[in-house]
Scaffold this active site. Structure first.
Site, PDB file in Angstrom:
ATOM      1  N   ASP A 132       0.861  -1.176   0.000  1.00 37.71           N
ATOM      2  CA  ASP A 132       0.000   0.000   0.000  1.00 37.71           C
ATOM      3  C   ASP A 132       0.910   1.242   0.000  1.00 37.71           C
ATOM      4  O   ASP A 132       2.127   1.148   0.110  1.00 37.71           O
ATOM      5  CB  ASP A 132      -0.976  -0.027   1.182  1.00 37.71           C
ATOM      6  CG  ASP A 132      -2.213   0.829   0.901  1.00 37.71           C
ATOM      7  OD1 ASP A 132      -2.149   1.704   0.011  1.00 37.71           O
ATOM      8  OD2 ASP A 132      -3.230   0.661   1.585  1.00 37.71           O
TER       9      ASP A 132
HETATM   10  C1  NOJ Z   1      -4.048   3.912   0.223  1.00 40.97           C
HETATM   11  C2  NOJ Z   1      -5.213   2.989   0.302  1.00 40.97           C
HETATM   12  O1  NOJ Z   1      -5.174   2.237   1.487  1.00 40.97           O
HETATM   13  C3  NOJ Z   1      -5.329   2.049  -0.877  1.00 40.97           C
HETATM   14  O2  NOJ Z   1      -6.522   1.337  -0.771  1.00 40.97           O
HETATM   15  C4  NOJ Z   1      -5.217   2.804  -2.162  1.00 40.97           C
HETATM   16  O3  NOJ Z   1      -5.378   1.937  -3.253  1.00 40.97           O
HETATM   17  C5  NOJ Z   1      -3.866   3.493  -2.202  1.00 40.97           C
HETATM   18  N1  NOJ Z   1      -3.771   4.432  -1.095  1.00 40.97           N
HETATM   19  C6  NOJ Z   1      -3.618   4.230  -3.506  1.00 40.97           C
HETATM   20  O4  NOJ Z   1      -4.358   5.381  -3.552  1.00 40.97           O
END
Ligand code: NOJ
Length: 742
Positions: free
Chosen positions: A267
């Site tokens: 993530d």
């Molecule tokens: C953080 C989030 O937890 C995730 O779900 C998302 O895809 C990413 N950022 C990218 O924006």
């Protein structure tokens, strides 16, 4: 479902060969470059040009200007040494320009086909911007409505989430990945993210392995079986080891047990956050931990870029491991056909927000709305009988707010608001008056309440549009109090005119505790955040053009202190019942400790929720009868057929979601009091009777047992069929093993 979504022609001709060949020509720096995802945030090409030219970027996140994307691809393909195209990632969560209901709303449709269709439409629109990778579906089991990301989930149940997650993947990835309108999906967040303590985003999760395997992991297994291209690690700390460095999850479960050969991405900056968690000392140690655990690509953060080469030179990371990781990244690129078609020509793709897409958005919204309550059948309203109608509330005409969380690209100008749709539908024959009454859903000013009351007094019926603005749910948008925010409860009390129907349409990113307004409302339509066409769907439901057919994918608590509360709980050794529970107000002073039973309930909330999982009323009247089991016992490996007769005794045609639950009465580990095993959406005209049959192969009764593996344990089971998890139509059967029979 068959796993491969990969174009067979390319596979047999060359995926592995091409990946192998490419890999053989890559320098270590180029390999590490492929493992690096950077963010663009609309900053154009110049800041990325040099890094792409030198092969130091494998993927870009958050660039959706198609010309910029094409230029980034051109630099990668024409100006980097090996010409490897880029993965262009974006959070296409529930639509792109045209916004579909939030995933929790889509879950309330209990309709994998509409979820697939919605994702297909989103993929087409996103692909026109050059996006080839979305970070969806989010298939985290969510039992805590305080958690803002429950909005992005399919709710509390593993079976429903698995079915809808797989459908969404099929929608994004299309019939074949090489399709110009196919984009790679990403199952997230692996794993356990939804169990964050107190529903506070990013907080730690502590999930025993049995619960993890029985509740949180099955949707991910289903995603892998559906051929998902990628998996994203969770931000959270699972039993002391953050998911981004969790070898048990990423290596043992995902790769070794499930054979997942797609790409694992971290993530956002979650590799470097390993140090903040207190697992590692610095970025270099974080890169080591993540790569060792099996994270193929780092989403921003660049700790791989800066430290992997050094770690390899020091002998702490084996280059063959890097080769395997880079191969998985290249495989996705080849499978998507990016080498053949790196550029996007939007004119070759369907137009944005075309009539079909808008119709999908309308249908999805229509099926997502749940009729929670309908006293005296005040709904549907009749435009023939009404002369005047009061529309009140902050969400009646709020084009942006009806879209919900994660709408980076959503175009609010496309939104059809409820006010507009109601006026279009009945405005000629009914005098519609509107008072917003509150600036936002959180406002604490009541100066417009009298005016709202006035139009309510002067109208034949009142519809209140209440709930939460978009910003109150989603990532890092959690709430500890999940009542209607601001002064909305006061507004309800102020305008509820005795003797006249008062209806609430509630838009929200989560279940709200509605206890303090329930008795003032004759009917409640729960619309989640219904997206672009939400207003049109709501108007049709209010005036009976269609019957509501959504069912709750998550339990609604009476009060926040009941959380976590979910239908498939354990029985406990002291299950509560009406006879063994009391209300706190009825307890005598100095009542003896054991005077009213000693069972699992709250003195001030009892043990039941406000609305149960699977609940949802209709304008039709469905009767379930004649539950039949093909046989009272089945052998391990066989399939039990369970059927029930469903009759529409009402006066309108309507969809009903028929649900099938089981209970495994005795297990080597205790089993939940009820488990959803199947469901089907059917449409019945008035007077029609239909036999609905479910097939239950014994595999579907498997769970992670005490011995460690997945087992089906012979013994007694209950089975229910009905229109809610509280259905009473129950049968019994036994699963026997071949030796039992002998
Ligand atoms: C953080 C989030 O937890 C995730 O779900 C998302 O895809 C990413 N950022 C990218 O924006």
């Amino acid at each position: 479902m068959n796993k491969p979504r990969i174009d067979q022609d390319i596979v047999t001709r060359s995926v592995d060969q091409r990946v192998g060949e490419l890999l053989g020509r890559m320098t270590l720096a180029e390999k590490i470059g492929q493992m690096n995802q950077v963010h663009s945030d609309g900053a154009g090409v110049d800041h990325l040009r040099g890094s792409i030219q030198s092969g130091r970027i494998g993927s870009v996140i958050n660039e959706v200007d198609v010309e910029t994307v094409n230029e980034l691809q051109r630099i990668a393909v024409e100006e980097s040494r090996l010409g490897i195209p880029l993965l262009i990632g974006r959070d296409v969560i529930h639509g792109f320009k045209t916004v579909m209901p939030i995933p929790l709303g889509q879950a309330a449709t209990w309709n994998p086909e509409i979820v697939r269709e919605a994702a297909r439409a989103a993929a087409c629109e996103a692909a026109a911007s050059g996006v080839n990778w979305t970070f969806a579906p989010m298939i985290d089991i969510s039992r805590d409505p305080r958690w803002g990301r429950i909005a992005e989930s399919f709710g509390e149940d593993a079976h429903l989430t698995s079915a809808l997650g797989a459908a969404m993947i099929r929608g994004f990835q299309g019939d074949k990945l090489t399709g110009r309108d196919s984009i790679a999906a990403c199952a997230k967040h692996f794993a356990g993210y939804g169990a964050c303590e107190s529903g506070r985003d990013y907080a730690a999760t502590n999930i025993p392995e049995n619960e993890l395997r029985n509740v949180y992991l099955p949707p991910f297994k289903a995603a892998v079986d559906a051929g998902v291209c990628s998996v994203m690690t969770s931000f959270s700390d699972l039993d002391g080891v953050p998911a981004t460095a969790n070898e048990f999850l990423l290596q043992q479960v995902l790769r070794d047990e499930w054979d997942f050969d797609g790409l694992v991405v971290s993530d956002w900056d979650s590799v470097r956050q390993l140090a903040i968690h207190g697992l590692t000392e610095n970025d270099k140690a974080s890169a080591l931990a993540a790569v060792t655990a099996g994270v193929d690509m780092e989403m921003v953060g660049e700790s791989y870029l800066h430290h992997l080469a050094e770690l390899i030179n020091e002998g702490r990371v084996d280059e063959s491991m890097i080769d395997a990781m880079v191969s998985r990244i290249l495989r996705v690129k080849v499978s998507l056909g990016l080498f053949e078609h790196p550029y996007t020509d939007p004119s070759t793709l369907p137009a944005i927000a075309n009539a079909d897409v808008m119709e999908t958005a309308r249908k999805a919204a229509l099926q997502s709305v749940v009729l929670l309550k309908n006293d005296q059948q005040v709904l549907p309203l009749s435009s023939q009988q009404l002369k005047s109608l009061a529309i009140i509330g902050p969400l009646a005409d709020a084009p942006y707010e009806q879209l919900g969380t994660w709408v980076f690209d959503g175009d609010e100008r496309l939104s059809v608001t409820p006010l507009r749709a109601i006026c279009d539908l009945i405005g000629e024959s009914v005098n519609v008056r509107y008072v917003r009454a509150m600036k936002t859903s959180r406002s604490r000013a009541s100066d417009e309440f009298d005016e709202a009351q006035q139009i309510a007094l002067e109208s034949d019926a009142t519809i209140l549009f209440l709930g939460e603005e978009s910003i109150l749910s989603g990532e890092a948008h959690c709430r500890a109090d999940i009542d209607l925010p601001g002064d909305q409860a006061d507004l309800v009390r102020h305008v509820a005119v005795p003797g006249k129907p008062v209806i609430a349409v509630i838009m929200a990113g989560r279940p709200l505790t509605l206890t303090n307004v329930l008795d003032h409302l004759d009917a409640i339509l729960y619309a989640w955040h219904p997206g672009t066409m939400g207003g049109a769907a709501i108007a049709d439901l209010l005036f009976g053009v269609e019957s509501p057919s959504g069912k709750l994918p998550v339990t609604f608590p009476k009060m926040v202190g009941q959380i976590p509360i979910y239908y498939n709980q354990k029985n406990t050794g002291k299950p509560p019942s009406p006879e063994t529970t009391v209300n706190i107000d009825s307890i005598d002073a100095r009542a003896p400790q054991t005077s009213f039973g000693m069972t699992a309930f709250h003195l001030d909330a009892g043990y039941e929720p406000l609305f149960v999982f699977g609940h949802g009323l209709s304008y039709a009247e469905f009767e379930y009868r004649k539950l039949q089991l093909e046989s009272p016992q089945i052998q391990l490996g066989d399939t039990l057929r369970v059927s029930a007769e469903l009759t529409n005794r009402g006066e309108v045609a309507a969809d009903e979601v028929v649900q099938c639950y089981i209970r495994d009465l005795i297990g080597s580990v205790t089993r939940p009091v009820k488990e959803l095993k199947d469901f089907r959406r059917v449409r019945l005209v008035p007077g029609e009777t239909r036999e609905v049959t479910f097939e239950l192969p014994t595999d579907k009764l498997a769970f992670h047992g005490r011995g460690g593996g997945s087992v089906v344990e012979p013994g007694a089971f209950h089975v229910w069929v009905g229109g809610t998890s509280e259905t009473e139509l129950r049968g019994e059967f036994r699963v026997i093993s071949p030796t039992d029979e002998a």
